[in-house]
Write an enzyme that holds these catalytic residues in place. Structure first.
Site, PDB file in Angstrom:
ATOM      1  N   ARG A  72       0.855  -1.179   0.000  1.00 33.74           N
ATOM      2  CA  ARG A  72       0.000   0.000   0.000  1.00 33.74           C
ATOM      3  C   ARG A  72       0.896   1.235   0.000  1.00 33.74           C
ATOM      4  NH1 ARG A  72      -1.920   1.114   4.315  1.00 33.74           N
ATOM      5  NH2 ARG A  72      -1.213  -0.533   5.694  1.00 33.74           N
ATOM      6  N   TYR A 213      -1.291  -3.766  -6.836  1.00 38.72           N
ATOM      7  CA  TYR A 213      -0.988  -4.565  -5.648  1.00 38.72           C
ATOM      8  C   TYR A 213      -2.021  -4.416  -4.529  1.00 38.72           C
ATOM      9  CZ  TYR A 213       2.157  -7.304  -2.745  1.00 38.72           C
ATOM     10  OH  TYR A 213       2.714  -8.313  -2.010  1.00 38.72           O
ATOM     11  N   GLY A 215      -3.952  -3.825  -1.288  1.00 42.83           N
ATOM     12  CA  GLY A 215      -4.923  -2.824  -0.851  1.00 42.83           C
ATOM     13  C   GLY A 215      -5.095  -1.659  -1.822  1.00 42.83           C
ATOM     14  N   LYS A 222      -9.313  -2.422   1.899  1.00 41.55           N
ATOM     15  CA  LYS A 222      -9.026  -1.227   2.698  1.00 41.55           C
ATOM     16  C   LYS A 222      -9.841  -0.017   2.218  1.00 41.55           C
ATOM     17  CE  LYS A 222      -5.807  -3.448   4.958  1.00 41.55           C
ATOM     18  NZ  LYS A 222      -6.061  -3.907   6.329  1.00 41.55           N
ATOM     19  N   HIS A 242     -10.632  -2.071  11.831  1.00 38.32           N
ATOM     20  CA  HIS A 242      -9.496  -2.899  11.408  1.00 38.32           C
ATOM     21  C   HIS A 242      -9.251  -3.929  12.517  1.00 38.32           C
ATOM     22  CE1 HIS A 242      -5.008  -2.834   9.984  1.00 38.32           C
ATOM     23  NE2 HIS A 242      -5.688  -3.772   9.373  1.00 38.32           N
ATOM     24  N   SER A 264       0.265  -3.064  12.630  1.00 35.04           N
ATOM     25  CA  SER A 264       0.932  -4.126  11.872  1.00 35.04           C
ATOM     26  C   SER A 264       2.107  -4.699  12.674  1.00 35.04           C
ATOM     27  CB  SER A 264       1.400  -3.606  10.522  1.00 35.04           C
ATOM     28  OG  SER A 264       2.193  -2.491  10.732  1.00 35.04           O
ATOM     29  N   ALA A 265       2.455  -5.933  12.354  1.00 36.23           N
ATOM     30  CA  ALA A 265       3.580  -6.644  12.989  1.00 36.23           C
ATOM     31  C   ALA A 265       3.326  -6.987  14.456  1.00 36.23           C
ATOM     32  CB  ALA A 265       4.878  -5.863  12.844  1.00 36.23           C
ATOM     33  N   CYS A 266       2.056  -7.051  14.855  1.00 37.48           N
ATOM     34  CA  CYS A 266       1.759  -7.449  16.235  1.00 37.48           C
ATOM     35  C   CYS A 266       1.061  -8.809  16.281  1.00 37.48           C
ATOM     36  CB  CYS A 266       0.888  -6.402  16.925  1.00 37.48           C
ATOM     37  SG  CYS A 266       1.800  -4.894  17.303  1.00 37.48           S
ATOM     38  N   THR A 269      -3.053 -11.819  12.535  1.00 35.36           N
ATOM     39  CA  THR A 269      -3.530 -13.053  11.897  1.00 35.36           C
ATOM     40  C   THR A 269      -3.237 -14.255  12.796  1.00 35.36           C
ATOM     41  OG1 THR A 269      -3.245 -12.051   9.729  1.00 35.36           O
ATOM     42  CG2 THR A 269      -3.434 -14.435   9.762  1.00 35.36           C
ATOM     43  N   ASP A 289      -8.963  -9.520   9.650  1.00 33.81           N
ATOM     44  CA  ASP A 289      -8.520  -8.157   9.315  1.00 33.81           C
ATOM     45  C   ASP A 289      -9.569  -7.066   9.543  1.00 33.81           C
ATOM     46  OD1 ASP A 289      -6.349  -6.542   8.400  1.00 33.81           O
ATOM     47  OD2 ASP A 289      -7.342  -6.322   6.457  1.00 33.81           O
ATOM     48  N   ASN A 384       6.871  -7.862   2.363  1.00 31.66           N
ATOM     49  CA  ASN A 384       5.402  -7.723   2.312  1.00 31.66           C
ATOM     50  C   ASN A 384       4.791  -8.689   1.289  1.00 31.66           C
ATOM     51  OD1 ASN A 384       2.909  -6.478   3.078  1.00 31.66           O
ATOM     52  ND2 ASN A 384       2.955  -5.247   1.202  1.00 31.66           N
ATOM     53  N   ARG A 386       2.725 -11.887  -0.008  1.00 35.30           N
ATOM     54  CA  ARG A 386       1.402 -12.250   0.518  1.00 35.30           C
ATOM     55  C   ARG A 386       0.910 -13.590   0.006  1.00 35.30           C
ATOM     56  NH1 ARG A 386      -1.264  -8.228   3.860  1.00 35.30           N
ATOM     57  NH2 ARG A 386       0.220  -6.496   3.865  1.00 35.30           N
ATOM     58  N   TYR A 512       2.114 -16.359  21.267  1.00 31.10           N
ATOM     59  CA  TYR A 512       1.457 -17.377  20.415  1.00 31.10           C
ATOM     60  C   TYR A 512       0.299 -18.047  21.171  1.00 31.10           C
ATOM     61  CZ  TYR A 512       5.435 -16.402  17.437  1.00 31.10           C
ATOM     62  OH  TYR A 512       6.364 -15.761  16.659  1.00 31.10           O
ATOM     63  N   GLY A 513       0.272 -19.386  21.203  1.00 31.74           N
ATOM     64  CA  GLY A 513      -0.861 -20.103  21.802  1.00 31.74           C
ATOM     65  C   GLY A 513      -1.089 -19.739  23.256  1.00 31.74           C
ATOM     66  N   GLU A 514      -0.006 -19.356  23.955  1.00 30.91           N
ATOM     67  CA  GLU A 514      -0.150 -19.044  25.386  1.00 30.91           C
ATOM     68  C   GLU A 514      -0.984 -17.770  25.602  1.00 30.91           C
ATOM     69  OE1 GLU A 514       0.479 -21.355  27.121  1.00 30.91           O
ATOM     70  OE2 GLU A 514       2.196 -22.453  26.314  1.00 30.91           O
TER      71      GLU A 514
HETATM   72  C1  OXD Z   1      -2.672  -4.095   6.288  1.00 25.97           C
HETATM   73  C2  OXD Z   1      -3.127  -5.337   5.622  1.00 25.97           C
HETATM   74  O1  OXD Z   1      -1.818  -3.385   5.754  1.00 25.97           O
HETATM   75  O2  OXD Z   1      -4.002  -5.996   6.171  1.00 25.97           O
HETATM   76  O3  OXD Z   1      -3.195  -3.809   7.369  1.00 25.97           O
HETATM   77  O4  OXD Z   1      -2.630  -5.627   4.529  1.00 25.97           O
HETATM   78 MN    MN Z   2      -4.904  -5.052   7.806  1.00 26.31          MN
END
Ligand code: OXD
Ligand code: MN
Length: 603
Positions: A72, A213, A215, A222, A242, A264-266, A269, A289, A384, A386, A512-514
């Protein structure tokens, strides 16, 4: 082809776009497997798509984008509201009249030599009272096949639309017309400075130019389901967020529904598909998402996932981190910018397996451990890169995830990535404090921020910064207003931090699972099974209520993980005040009240 609709507005719009963009032909899409196979066949033929090994990855394809078109592009994304102040400080604004002039010039003749696809799609189960219809016009067959997975593309959408129904027009082009005889590039797109992703909120209209690409191009996601929908939601009394949605079921069969927002990065998913380690408790996925949420007749807040697939970040997706995401793309999947292995499968960094050899996302020969001239490791997949996977293939998908009525949300979770300051878990005293927590969700870029004097926080309110389709101050006010509407039926609000570290940089929580242990405590709170300890920042677990059985966490580490350091918290609060000041007089008075109350409690 004869248009499969009598909807005048739709026919007029398609005719108008055809006249402007002058494609070779117009194709109305039906979302069928036949259409999917035909387009994939054509793209394999042209060299755009790579068919993966049928035995290893059935019915799956890989694509490599142009190196300039990999994510994006927020700097080229606009909210073109009539008044600049309605876009607010978190959005790029340009005058809609001027922008339309610029874009009309670019759109004129932009589909020359290409096919114009008309894609009728539903965000949300077709016919659900919470679903909305969009029509994407695109000259990219890659967009069509991705939309097949990410949205519901079907002739039924046109049936529901009927002759008079309303739809969100979403216009997309790769912005790369072909002259007669000109050979197409493998991934056509326009240069960065010609890319535009534009939202006209007063018209509920989306115009996207020049990028193929994610989004930027799959406009249901988005652009529609967040930016345009958030603006519609604010006027119509609902929410477009979101957020992932999951169901957590206890051993007695009682279900709790959780919606969670993380920058992002937390691991959003991962949490959506979490494998619970709490005996007898089970997680099922509803979405990873986006959540659309509306008060139901019983006064509770009901959520649907408007999407039909996952457009997940590939690197880091491994058996250990998210086996369910891996399983979701075991077949019928699309991969973009990953490594295609010599035996016709896919690979990416941190997949947990070796790559003996393959072709990287630049289409160059590649194998694990390769270095460039300066000794730096060359990545095979773009960071990035996908996978586009069908939700229906997720082994832990809720069986009733498409219930048109949605699921009642019990719990909102907010979070960020903080090496210090924020404990593993705390609960808001009430919904209004929850709104403050969501609005001030923050992450620090690196663990270097452990150095107190230089804390550089990145605030990302409700993980929505790039997706709020209007003024972020008004958006925060909408959250308070929803709280008033929902009253005592509003979801309970919690804030988590899976990422706290010791001073010498060791993770304090296994994650993770915990994380299911933390979710269980939330559910126990909702059920009134456990009390909490009152602290200046909120409510926290009493000793023993959040069970650590079987975990190797020392008493000191646990104390550190749950520590509320009022001095550090005051720094975060003053950073938050500074950040929120940019919303000017649109900052809700209730937000200021929350900050003043927190400051008073911190002493
Ligand atoms: C984002 C995505 O950027 O879901 O949040 O791709
Ligand atoms: Mn997202």
């Amino acid at each position: 082809m004869n248009a499969p609709t009598k909807n005048k507005n739709l026919l007029n719009w398609v005719a108008e776009i055809e006249a402007m963009c002058t494609p070779n032909q117009v194709v109305w899409c039906d979302g069928s497997a036949k259409e999917y196979d035909r387009l994939m066949g054509e793209m394999v033929e042209s060299g755009m798509a790579i068919k993966l090994n049928e035995e290893k990855r059935p019915n799956s394809y890989a694509f490599n984008s142009d190196p300039s078109d990999v994510a994006r592009i927020e700097s080229r994304t606009y909210i073109a509201s009539v008044k600049e102040e309605d876009a607010g400080p978190t959005n790029n604004w340009t005058d809609p009249v001027e922008l339309k002039k610029t874009l009309t010039k670019l759109y004129t003749g932009c589909m020359k030599g290409r096919t114009m696809y008309v894609i009728p799609f539903s965000m949300g189960p077709i016919g659900s009272p919470m679903a909305k219809i969009g029509i994407e016009i695109s000259d990219s067959p890659y967009v069509v096949v991705n939309m097949h997975i990410m949205a519901r593309v079907s002739p039924k959408v046109l049936e529901v639309l009927g002759d008079e129904g309303e739809f969100i027009p979403c216009l997309h082009t790769v912005g790369s017309p072909l002259e007669p005889g000109q050979k197409d590039s493998r991934w056509p797109c326009a240069p960065i400075e010609e890319k535009y992703i534009v939202h006209f909120p007063e018209e509920n209209l989306i115009w996207s130019y020049g990028s193929g690409y994610g989004g930027n191009a799959l406009l249901g996601k988005k652009c529609f389901a967040l930016r345009i929908a958030s603006n519609m939601a604010r006027h119509e009394g609902w929410m477009a967020e979101h957020m992932l949605i999951l169901r957590f079921t206890n051993p007695e069969g009682k279900q709790f529904h959780i919606a969670a927002a993380f920058p992002s990065a937390c691991g959003k998913t991962n949490l959506a598909m979490l494998q619970s380690t709490v005996p007898g408790w089970k997680v099922e996925t509803i979405g990873d998402d986006i959540a659309w949420m509306k008060p139901g007749e019983d006064g509770r807040l009901y959520a649907i996932n408007p999407e039909a697939g996952f457009f997940g970040v590939a690197p880091g997706t491994a058996k250990s981190s998210n086996p369910m995401a891996l399983a979701s793309c075991r077949k019928d999947a699309i991969f973009t910018n990953v490594v295609v292995t010599d035996d016709g499968d896919v690979w990416w960094e941190d997949m947990g397996v070796e790559c003996k050899g393959g072709t990287d996302w630049h289409n160059n020969p590649w194998k694990s451990g390769m270095k460039d001239g300066e000794g730096n490791t060359i990545k095979g997949a773009h960071p990035n890169s996908r996978f586009t996977a069908r939700a229906a293939l997720c082994p832990v998908l809720c069986p009733d995830w498409e219930d048109p009525a949605g699921v009642p949300i019990d719990i909102f979770v907010f979070g960020g990535k903080r090496a210090n300051t924020i404990p593993l878990i705390h609960e808001a005293f009430n919904f209004e404090q929850g709104v403050y927590m969501g609005a001030t969700a923050s992450s620090e870029p690196t663990a270097a921020a452990l150095d107190l004097g230089n804390v550089s926080l990145r605030f990302d309110p409700f993980a929505m910064t790039p997706f709020i389709g209007y003024h972020a101050g008004d958006y925060m006010q909408h959250w308070f207003d929803m709280g008033e509407t929902l009253g005592d039926k509003a979801p309970r609000c919690f804030y988590v931090n899976w990422f706290r570290k010791t001073d010498d940089g060791k993770w304090l929580w296994p994650g993770y699972g915990e994380n299911s242990r933390v979710l269980k405590w939330m559910c126990d709170r909702v059920e009134g099974k456990v009390d909490a300890v009152e602290t200046p920042i909120g409510l926290m677990p009493k000793d023993g209520d959040l069970t650590l059985d079987g975990l190797d966490i020392s008493a000191e580490d646990w104390a550190e993980l749950m520590k509320v350091d009022t001095h550090l918290f005051k720094t975060t609060l003053s950073n938050a005040r500074e950040y929120l000041a940019k919303f000017g007089d649109k900052l809700p008075a209730k937000m200021v009240e929350q900050m003043d109350a927190l400051e008073a409690r911190l002493g």
